[in-house]
Design a protein around this motif. Structure first.
Motif, PDB file in Angstrom:
ATOM      1  N   VAL A  76      79.542 -60.119  56.416  1.00  0.00           N
ATOM      2  CA  VAL A  76      80.498 -59.154  56.021  1.00  0.00           C
ATOM      3  C   VAL A  76      79.941 -57.661  56.134  1.00  0.00           C
ATOM      4  N   VAL A  77      78.748 -57.605  57.042  1.00  0.00           N
ATOM      5  CA  VAL A  77      78.190 -56.610  57.228  1.00  0.00           C
ATOM      6  C   VAL A  77      77.890 -56.161  58.845  1.00  0.00           C
ATOM      7  N   TYR A  79      80.742 -52.274  48.416  1.00  0.00           N
ATOM      8  CA  TYR A  79      82.103 -52.026  48.945  1.00  0.00           C
ATOM      9  C   TYR A  79      82.467 -51.516  50.545  1.00  0.00           C
ATOM     10  N   THR A  80      83.410 -51.775  51.146  1.00  0.00           N
ATOM     11  CA  THR A  80      83.697 -51.565  52.242  1.00  0.00           C
ATOM     12  C   THR A  80      83.054 -50.039  52.545  1.00  0.00           C
ATOM     13  N   GLY A  81      82.285 -49.950  53.742  1.00  0.00           N
ATOM     14  CA  GLY A  81      81.798 -48.584  53.982  1.00  0.00           C
ATOM     15  C   GLY A  81      80.397 -48.215  53.362  1.00  0.00           C
ATOM     16  N   ASP A  82      79.967 -48.971  52.420  1.00  0.00           N
ATOM     17  CA  ASP A  82      78.772 -48.960  51.872  1.00  0.00           C
ATOM     18  C   ASP A  82      77.479 -49.146  52.963  1.00  0.00           C
ATOM     19  N   THR A  83      76.679 -48.667  52.586  1.00  0.00           N
ATOM     20  CA  THR A  83      75.482 -48.884  53.627  1.00  0.00           C
ATOM     21  C   THR A  83      74.245 -48.911  52.762  1.00  0.00           C
ATOM     22  N   LEU A  84      73.476 -50.035  53.325  1.00  0.00           N
ATOM     23  CA  LEU A  84      72.179 -50.670  52.532  1.00  0.00           C
ATOM     24  C   LEU A  84      70.984 -50.330  53.489  1.00  0.00           C
ATOM     25  N   SER A  96      83.225 -55.670  55.660  1.00  0.00           N
ATOM     26  CA  SER A  96      84.315 -56.872  55.271  1.00  0.00           C
ATOM     27  C   SER A  96      85.542 -56.167  54.842  1.00  0.00           C
ATOM     28  N   PRO A  97      86.653 -56.539  55.196  1.00  0.00           N
ATOM     29  CA  PRO A  97      88.005 -55.959  54.548  1.00  0.00           C
ATOM     30  C   PRO A  97      88.152 -56.429  53.115  1.00  0.00           C
ATOM     31  N   GLN A  98      87.399 -57.685  52.846  1.00  0.00           N
ATOM     32  CA  GLN A  98      87.521 -58.047  51.259  1.00  0.00           C
ATOM     33  C   GLN A  98      86.554 -57.405  50.548  1.00  0.00           C
ATOM     34  N   SER A  99      86.904 -56.365  49.935  1.00  0.00           N
ATOM     35  CA  SER A  99      85.842 -55.654  49.234  1.00  0.00           C
ATOM     36  C   SER A  99      86.364 -55.773  47.747  1.00  0.00           C
TER      37      SER A  99
END
Lengths: 222, 620
Positions: free
Chosen positions: B522-523, B489-494, B467-470
């Protein structure tokens, strides 16, 4: 926004900048200036965004969290120092108020003084002392002739360049020594050579940027 | 001359003048004193007298041209000021004066003698007495506006552009030789730079200070990119810092591009683990000093989450310091504020050509400075050395030889990621002749079964925040009505544990072991190889998590490092980071620079020749 769209925008902006080559003509001049204004405006906006994202937002988010202790806010400073920092920041906002402007001026004076102190300390430890040490270091006696000549050239060049700056009027009104004049001339020549080298490097750096833009135009204009 | 300057002091109020009283809050304000010059006493020398007391400069101090002018005047050669000041009209061009009806100019009446003086002055400075004669006119803002192109500028620009563009058009126009393929041939400082980064061991930290703006990006991006890839390829960890807000965004873009390209090879680069982008350091040298003093705090803040395996406490934890800057002042700032307290660490620099003369002269005097790279030529050699070191044969020299992510041949997630890692145990270099299978960024449908993992490597499902809205919320349950548990945050991985019934929410594993829910909106889901067991977490990391959980309890939705430790992959596999970089156009750009230099020298020579001929013609 897709990569192609961004590339097209970049393409158009590059051409707008290059329109400066045509001169300060009506209409054409606006293309160049619009691109320059966009560049400056975006830079200012980026700066604002980075300041907000990197400084204000994290600080504010942490301040909103009751689980975070004071010591975790920003630094390991104690609450007194943190409170003082907040107070100073608030005082800076008083700058537009004419009668209370001296309060913000005092804070600014403290910031400038601290900055100067940090700068002076860093310059002493990081620049002046190491460079002084390197300058006064005599070349080893067993050094090759090239190193000796280089050291000698640096020493004489530095002295002559310094000698070319003179601020004193000859009270007698007569001519200066001929040897002094020779040294000054050599010193000026060295300074001019150094400035020329810097200027040439700047041109080469600009050419690097130009080649990047030309490559970009060939890449996306084809 | 007396030293009594009492007449400059502030005048004392007369005894009869009552002190003005302040009322209200104003009485708490400081009483600002106005300094005024008192009337000069009659017995003190005036400014004119002071000037008269100065000795005049001897004639020999004058510029030679002025001395020659004076000599000609005395010899009677000059009978007219216009003859004495030839060439002035070329050097000085004045804007035309435009007379407006009823304006000030028309209201001024000049005598005949005054008018003659004005005409003479106008002629000397090359001005136009009659605006109708000139081609210039004034715009709304009062500035002069051209109506025709600036022909000399246009010709010089056309010449320059022609020369610069020729190498891109045809390889026949390729003057000069390209830089050597190894720094050792002619640049020992660059060779030392390369050797320092090449000696990094897995887990070593290198501080990379990115201190250049958009203007120098065309020159320094390549050097920064190569240095970062070199660090990662050796298993090192890069800590990026900057005191320039524009450079901060630029560094973020660079590291993001490298991370995305590495992901194509199944190599996960994770912020806070494999690299760390520190927050912008405000205040220039003050910011760098702050980093020096409070490194651990800034590192923790910059991660925006619990630092998991960053044992960073001090600047001395860095193996080396690398400054990439477009000005010598930026290099000096880092040398002054960071190097003295960095222990035995050594400094390396990469600068633009414009900054080289001053930067090189400066850093060569610093004891703990070792290596310097300059400009694009160094980048060319650096890239060739990295290719050779990691057994990579350069592909086509055409621009964009490497396919972009959008145009890369599609391959399955599993095959693309596992192909590199499956080859990891082999010490042989990566094959480069065949196209590499790459990751396809199409999200997997969440209600479909997970593809069977490769037999050698277990695959796990992860989601990446796109999501660009981080930042986005991680919640206690699969609903926005549920309480927020953390942020991502954008780029985070879970890591994905489960999905809800309609697959609109993912149940994910947070890095502190908690479980949370994140919206599928968002992912993006993907599969990655699980290269490290969860039990790898060291005791110190666990302890740090426990400590940090007190301070950052809402920020744990950040990093899952189990499958992303690049330095667990053999060097041969890490060479993919070197391979997966933009190539093409370097040779043409270097040749274009040579041609541009030739054009600049030609233009300068022709300009001087034309000016000399013009001057001779006027004298004749």
């Amino acid at each position: 926004m897709t990569e192609n769209t961004l590339a097209l925008i970049s393409f158009a902006l590059t051409l707008m900048v290059f329109s400066y080559l045509l001169g300060d003509l009506p209409l054409i001049r606006h293309l160049y200036r619009i691109a320059a204004y966009i560049f400056i405006g975006m830079s200012a906006a980026f700066t604002l965004i980075v300041g907000y994202e990197s400084l204000l937002l994290p600080f504010w988010q942490e301040a909103q969290d009751p689980a975070i202790s004071w010591t975790a806010l920003g630094s390991q400073a104690d609450p007194v120092i943190f409170g003082a920092a907040l107070l100073f920041a608030a005082l800076l906002l008083l700058k537009p108020v004419a009668r209370l402007g001296w309060l913000s001026n005092s804070v600014l004076a403290a910031v400038v003084a601290i900055g100067a102190a940090v700068g002076v300390l860093g310059a002493l430890r990081g620049t002046l002392l190491p460079l002084l040490e390197a300058t006064v270091r005599l070349p080893a006696l067993d050094a090759d002739i090239g190193s000796l000549l280089e050291s000698l050239l640096v020493l004489l060049g530095t002295l002559m360049a310094l000698f070319s700056f003179h601020y004193q009027v000859n009270p007698s009104g007569g001519a200066r020594y001929a040897p002094g004049k020779v040294f000054r001339t050599i010193g000026k020549a060295l300074i001019v050579t150094a400035l020329g080298a810097i200027y040439a490097s700047t041109i080469l750096s600009s050419l690097t940027i130009l080649t990047e833009r030309i490559a970009f135009l060939f890449q996306y204009g084809a | 001359m007396t030293d009594d300057y009492s007449w400059l002091e502030e005048p004392q109020p007369a005894a009869s003048e009552p002190a003005r009283k302040r009322r209200g809050l104003r009485r708490f304000l400081p009483r600002l004193r106005r300094r005024r010059l008192a009337a000069q006493p009659a017995d003190q020398p005036g400014a004119a007298a002071l000037l008269e007391g100065q000795s005049e400069r001897p004639l020999t101090e004058l510029d030679q041209r002025l001395q020659a002018l004076r000599a000609r005047s005395l010899e009677g050669e000059v009978h007219d000021e216009r003859q004495a000041l030839y060439d002035v009209d070329q050097a000085l061009t004045s804007p035309a004066l435009q007379e407006k009806p009823g304006g000030v100019i028309s209201a001024v009446a000049l005598s005949q003698a005054q008018q003659a003086q004005v005409d003479l002055l106008t002629e000397i400075v090359g001005g136009q007495s009659d605006p109708a004669e000139g081609t210039a006119k004034r715009g709304l803002a009062g500035r002069a506006v051209q109506s025709l192109p600036n022909i000399p500028r246009l010709l010089i620009s056309a010449l320059l552009l022609l020369f610069v563009a020729l190498p891109f058009v045809s390889s026949d126009y390729a003057p000069g030789a390209l830089p050597p393929a190894d720094f050792a041939e002619d640049d020992p400082q660059a060779a030392a730079f390369y050797a320092a980064l090449d000696s990094l061991s897995p887990g070593d930290y290198a501080l990379v200070a990115v201190e250049y703006g958009l203007g120098a990006a065309a020159e320094l991006d390549a050097l920064t990119d190569l240095a970062l890839r070199h660090i990662f390829a050796r298993g090192g960890r890069a800590v990026l810092a900057t005191s320039n807000p524009i450079a901060y965004l630029h560094a973020r873009n660079l590291i993001t591009a490298i991370r995305d390209r590495a992901a194509q090879a199944g190599l996960r680069l994770v912020n806070g683990l494999d690299y760390l982008l520190l927050d912008y350091l405000p205040g220039g040298s003050l910011g760098i000093r702050e980093l020096n003093e409070n490194f651990a705090d800034i590192a923790r803040r910059s991660i925006r989450a619990a630092p998991i395996s960053l044992p960073l406490r001090e600047l001395t934890d860095m193996k080396l310091l690398l400054v990439v800057a477009d000005s010598a002042d930026d290099v000096r700032n880092w040398v002054e504020q960071a190097l003295p307290d960095a222990g035995p660490r050594r400094l390396y620099a990469a600068t633009s050509l414009a900054a080289e003369p001053l930067a090189r002269a400066y850093v060569e005097g610093i004891d703990r400075f070792d290596g310097l790279l300059v400009g694009m030529r160094a980048a060319y050699t650096y890239g060739a050395m990295l290719d050779a070191a990691f057994g990579i044969t350069p592909q086509s020299s055409a621009p964009n030889a490497l396919a972009s992510p959008e145009t890369a041949p599609a391959g399955s997630v599993g095959s693309g990621a596992s192909s590199v890692l499956a080859a990891a145990p082999s010490p042989t270099p990566l094959p480069t002749a065949t196209p590499r299978p790459t990751y396809t960024p199409t999200p997997l449908p969440t209600n479909t079964p997970v593809p069977t993992p490769a037999p050698t490597i277990a695959m796990i499902r992860i989601v990446e925040v796109t999501s660009p809205q981080s930042p986005v919320n991680i919640r206690v349950g699969p609903s926005t009505a549920q309480a927020a548990l953390g942020l991502a945050y954008t780029g985070d991985t879970l890591e994905v544990l489960d999905t809800n019934a309609d697959s609109s929410w993912y149940k994910i594993l947070m890095s502190n072991g908690w479980e949370g829910w994140i919206s599928a909106i968002v992912v993006t889901e993907r599969l990655v190889p699980d290269t490290a067991p969860a039990s790898d977490e060291s005791a110190s990391n666990a302890r740090e998590r426990a400590v940090m959980s007190r301070f950052y309890p809402r920020r744990y939705g950040k990093i899952e490092p189990r499958f992303s430790q690049v330095n667990q992959v053999p060097v041969s596999a890490r060479g993919a980071i070197i391979q997966l970089r933009e190539r093409g156009g370097e040779a043409q750009r270097l040749q274009a620079m040579t041609m541009g230099t030739l054009a600049a020298v030609l233009a300068i020579a022709l300009g001087n020749l034309a000016a000399a001929i013009g001057a001779l013609a006027r004298r004749g």
